[in-house]
Design an enzyme around this catalytic site. Structure first.
Site, PDB file in Angstrom:
ATOM      1  N   GLY A   1      32.033  41.289  25.092  1.00  0.00           N
ATOM      2  CA  GLY A   1      31.790  42.732  25.034  1.00  0.00           C
ATOM      3  C   GLY A   1      31.415  43.165  23.626  1.00  0.00           C
TER       4      GLY A   1
ATOM      5  CB  THR B   1      31.571  45.888  31.186  1.00  0.00           C
ATOM      6  OG1 THR B   1      32.632  45.445  30.326  1.00  0.00           O
ATOM      7  CG2 THR B   1      32.148  46.620  32.365  1.00  0.00           C
ATOM      8  N   GLY B   2      30.485  42.793  30.066  1.00  0.00           N
ATOM      9  CA  GLY B   2      30.010  42.140  28.845  1.00  0.00           C
ATOM     10  C   GLY B   2      28.739  41.344  29.108  1.00  0.00           C
TER      11      GLY B   2
ATOM     12  CG  ASN C   1      48.120  36.891  34.323  1.00  0.00           C
ATOM     13  OD1 ASN C   1      49.189  36.683  34.899  1.00  0.00           O
ATOM     14  ND2 ASN C   1      47.004  37.183  34.973  1.00  0.00           N
TER      15      ASN C   1
ATOM     16  CE1 TYR D   1      39.816  51.716  28.875  1.00  0.00           C
ATOM     17  CE2 TYR D   1      39.996  53.904  27.911  1.00  0.00           C
ATOM     18  CZ  TYR D   1      39.742  52.553  27.774  1.00  0.00           C
ATOM     19  OH  TYR D   1      39.426  52.041  26.537  1.00  0.00           O
TER      20      TYR D   1
ATOM     21  CE  LYS E   1      42.398  49.729  27.329  1.00  0.00           C
ATOM     22  NZ  LYS E   1      42.252  48.420  26.675  1.00  0.00           N
TER      23      LYS E   1
HETATM   24  N1  LIG Z   1      34.482  50.905  22.140  1.00  0.00           N
HETATM   25  C1  LIG Z   1      35.391  51.842  21.922  1.00  0.00           C
HETATM   26  O1  LIG Z   1      35.069  52.880  21.353  1.00  0.00           O
HETATM   27  C2  LIG Z   1      36.824  51.635  22.339  1.00  0.00           C
HETATM   28  C3  LIG Z   1      37.734  52.682  22.126  1.00  0.00           C
HETATM   29  C4  LIG Z   1      39.056  52.495  22.498  1.00  0.00           C
HETATM   30  C5  LIG Z   1      39.468  51.292  23.024  1.00  0.00           C
HETATM   31  N2  LIG Z   1      38.579  50.286  23.221  1.00  0.00           N
HETATM   32  C6  LIG Z   1      39.082  49.044  23.818  1.00  0.00           C
HETATM   33  O2  LIG Z   1      38.510  47.922  23.169  1.00  0.00           O
HETATM   34  C7  LIG Z   1      38.281  46.872  24.110  1.00  0.00           C
HETATM   35  C8  LIG Z   1      36.824  46.450  24.067  1.00  0.00           C
HETATM   36  O3  LIG Z   1      35.992  47.567  24.401  1.00  0.00           O
HETATM   37  P1  LIG Z   1      34.401  47.484  24.301  1.00  0.00           P
HETATM   38  O4  LIG Z   1      33.914  48.811  23.884  1.00  0.00           O
HETATM   39  O5  LIG Z   1      34.023  46.296  23.532  1.00  0.00           O
HETATM   40  O6  LIG Z   1      34.017  47.317  25.842  1.00  0.00           O
HETATM   41  P2  LIG Z   1      33.060  46.240  26.542  1.00  0.00           P
HETATM   42  O7  LIG Z   1      32.902  46.688  27.960  1.00  0.00           O
HETATM   43  O8  LIG Z   1      31.834  46.044  25.733  1.00  0.00           O
HETATM   44  O9  LIG Z   1      33.915  44.913  26.474  1.00  0.00           O
HETATM   45  C9  LIG Z   1      34.966  44.635  27.352  1.00  0.00           C
HETATM   46  C10 LIG Z   1      34.838  43.185  27.788  1.00  0.00           C
HETATM   47  O10 LIG Z   1      35.941  42.852  28.651  1.00  0.00           O
HETATM   48  C11 LIG Z   1      35.446  42.029  29.696  1.00  0.00           C
HETATM   49  N3  LIG Z   1      36.382  42.120  30.823  1.00  0.00           N
HETATM   50  C12 LIG Z   1      36.702  43.214  31.568  1.00  0.00           C
HETATM   51  N4  LIG Z   1      37.587  42.899  32.525  1.00  0.00           N
HETATM   52  C13 LIG Z   1      37.854  41.566  32.378  1.00  0.00           C
HETATM   53  C14 LIG Z   1      38.706  40.652  33.053  1.00  0.00           C
HETATM   54  N5  LIG Z   1      39.446  41.030  34.109  1.00  0.00           N
HETATM   55  N6  LIG Z   1      38.750  39.350  32.624  1.00  0.00           N
HETATM   56  C15 LIG Z   1      37.995  38.946  31.572  1.00  0.00           C
HETATM   57  N7  LIG Z   1      37.163  39.778  30.907  1.00  0.00           N
HETATM   58  C16 LIG Z   1      37.089  41.072  31.295  1.00  0.00           C
HETATM   59  C17 LIG Z   1      34.059  42.597  29.983  1.00  0.00           C
HETATM   60  O11 LIG Z   1      33.221  41.717  30.679  1.00  0.00           O
HETATM   61  C18 LIG Z   1      33.562  42.915  28.579  1.00  0.00           C
HETATM   62  O12 LIG Z   1      32.884  41.813  28.006  1.00  0.00           O
HETATM   63  C19 LIG Z   1      38.709  47.417  25.474  1.00  0.00           C
HETATM   64  O13 LIG Z   1      40.011  46.994  25.751  1.00  0.00           O
HETATM   65  C20 LIG Z   1      38.679  48.911  25.276  1.00  0.00           C
HETATM   66  O14 LIG Z   1      39.589  49.564  26.133  1.00  0.00           O
HETATM   67  C21 LIG Z   1      37.265  50.439  22.904  1.00  0.00           C
END
Ligand SMILES: NC(=O)c1ccc[n+]([C@@H]2O[C@H](COP(=O)([O-])OP(=O)(O)OC[C@H]3O[C@@H](n4cnc5c(N)ncnc54)[C@H](O)[C@@H]3O)[C@@H](O)[C@H]2O)c1
Length: 328
Positions: free
Chosen positions: A11, A36-37, A100, A146, A150
């Site tokens: 991601g 989503t990655g 897990n 969500y 969290k």
């Molecule tokens: N980007 C932001 O502004 C932001 C803000 C607050 C929190 N976060 C947190 O940071 C983390 C990363 O966010 P991001 O913006 O990079 O999002 P993103 O969607 O780009 O990355 C999330 C990744 O998690 C993977 N994923 C989802 N469910 C999965 C599962 N069951 N098993 C394995 N992989 C799984 C997706 O394929 C993706 O690659 C998340 O936990 C998000 O809640 C992000």
């Protein structure tokens, strides 16, 4: 050399974390189910011996052979469009996935970090948000899947810390942006940049008076890294306190992209927070951290990234539509 498991590694933030730990000379085990990655975010790391990728859904049992020093659980759908489409997976990755990975951390005696979020504050009644604020969350609203996932993630992490003595870290990430964001993830920055590049008007939801504070990804990664290396086990906000209204931000984007688009207005999605601004006193005091990259510089770098996308990628982008969000 440390051995680190990073979930959500394909991601946006996860891939930048992989880069950082590789650059620090460590071994990275990247895990992602690509919901989503995208592998293109980490494909440059594939030739490295210190990098391994597991295509795995962390809501199923997670097995990693050998020692692990750190586990960073960043897997989760992260944008409103994503968790509207996949609400059950969102709850599962926060709940089952975290459970897990905590089990794995306990077995390996690894330090464990979770990616929490400013969303745990919901539509905040306290401004700016300090770590002591408990939040104002609608448990049954569309964003609840969500926000509550969290919040549960934080609770179970603290329970493992208190009950099993696990070494844990909780980072509360505020809106982060930069290269490798997905154009169609529904977040405001890629949405505006995509619209500007396609020559469309910029869509603002509501009257645009709601505020956001955007943190450039390099700053965010530095804050996360420092927190992991610290001995602080309570939540820490990592974000940029520089706040702007969405309307002013849309105008900045029009200026930056050199387009002559107009701003059009649509109804505000349900439970969309009106204000977001981190109080980063703790991060400053405990980690000696504060953001360094200004919005102008960060947005320029981000726009360069989006400009590099193919016309095909730009055009296949879905439009932001929160109609389903607003249904009861
Ligand atoms: N980007 C932001 O502004 C932001 C803000 C607050 C929190 N976060 C947190 O940071 C983390 C990363 O966010 P991001 O913006 O990079 O999002 P993103 O969607 O780009 O990355 C999330 C990744 O998690 C993977 N994923 C989802 N469910 C999965 C599962 N069951 N098993 C394995 N992989 C799984 C997706 O394929 C993706 O690659 C998340 O936990 C998000 O809640 C992000």
């Amino acid at each position: 050399m440390k051995r680190i498991l990073i979930t959500g590694a394909a991601g946006f933030i996860g891939s930048h974390l992989c880069d950082r730990f590789i650059a620090e000379g460590h071994e990275v085990i990247a895990m992602d189910n690509l919901i989503t990655g995208d592998l293109k975010n980490i494909k440059h790391l594939f030739p490295l011996e210190r990098f391994t990728f597991y295509n795995h859904d962390v809501t199923n049992f997670v097995y990693v052979p050998g020692k692990l020093d750190y586990i960073l659980h960043f897997a989760s759908p992260a944008s409103p469009i994503d968790y509207l489409k996949i609400p059950i997976q969102t709850l599962k990755v926060g709940a089952l996935g975290t459970h897990n990975l905590l089990g794995l951390a306990k077995e390996k005696k690894a330090r464990f970090m979770i990616a929490s979020t400013s969303e745990i504050y919901g539509d905040p009644l306290v401004h700016p948000q300090t770590e002591e604020y408990y939040g104002n969350v609608n448990t049954i609203g569309p964003r609840g899947v969500y926000d509550e996932a969290k919040r549960f993630q934080e609770s179970i992490t603290m329970a493992y810390h208190r009950f099993h003595g696990l070494d844990t870290r909780i980072v509360r990430i505020f809106n982060t942006y930069g290269p490798r964001m997905r154009l169609n993830d529904g977040r405001v920055i890629p949405a505006f940049m995509g619209q500007a590049l396609r020559g469309e008007d910029l869509t603002v939801f509501g009257d645009g008076s709601q505020t956001r504070s955007f943190c450039y990804v390099d700053d965010e990664i530095e804050g996360i890294y420092r927190l992991l290396m610290s001995d602080y086990t309570h939540p820490v906000n990592i974000g940029n306190p520089n706040e702007i209204t969405i309307k002013d931000f849309a105008e900045e984007i029009i200026k930056l992209t050199g387009t002559d688009q107009k701003i059009i207005y649509k109804p505000l999605p349900k439970d969309d927070p009106m204000q977001r601004q981190p109080d980063i006193t703790k991060a400053k005091e405990i980690l000696g951290w504060e953001p360094k990259v200004g919005r102008e510089e960060g947005m320029r770098k981000t726009f360069e990234f989006f400009k590099g996308l193919s016309t095909e990628e730009l055009e296949k982008t879905e439009h932001r539509d929160f109609t389903a969000h607003n249904k009861k």
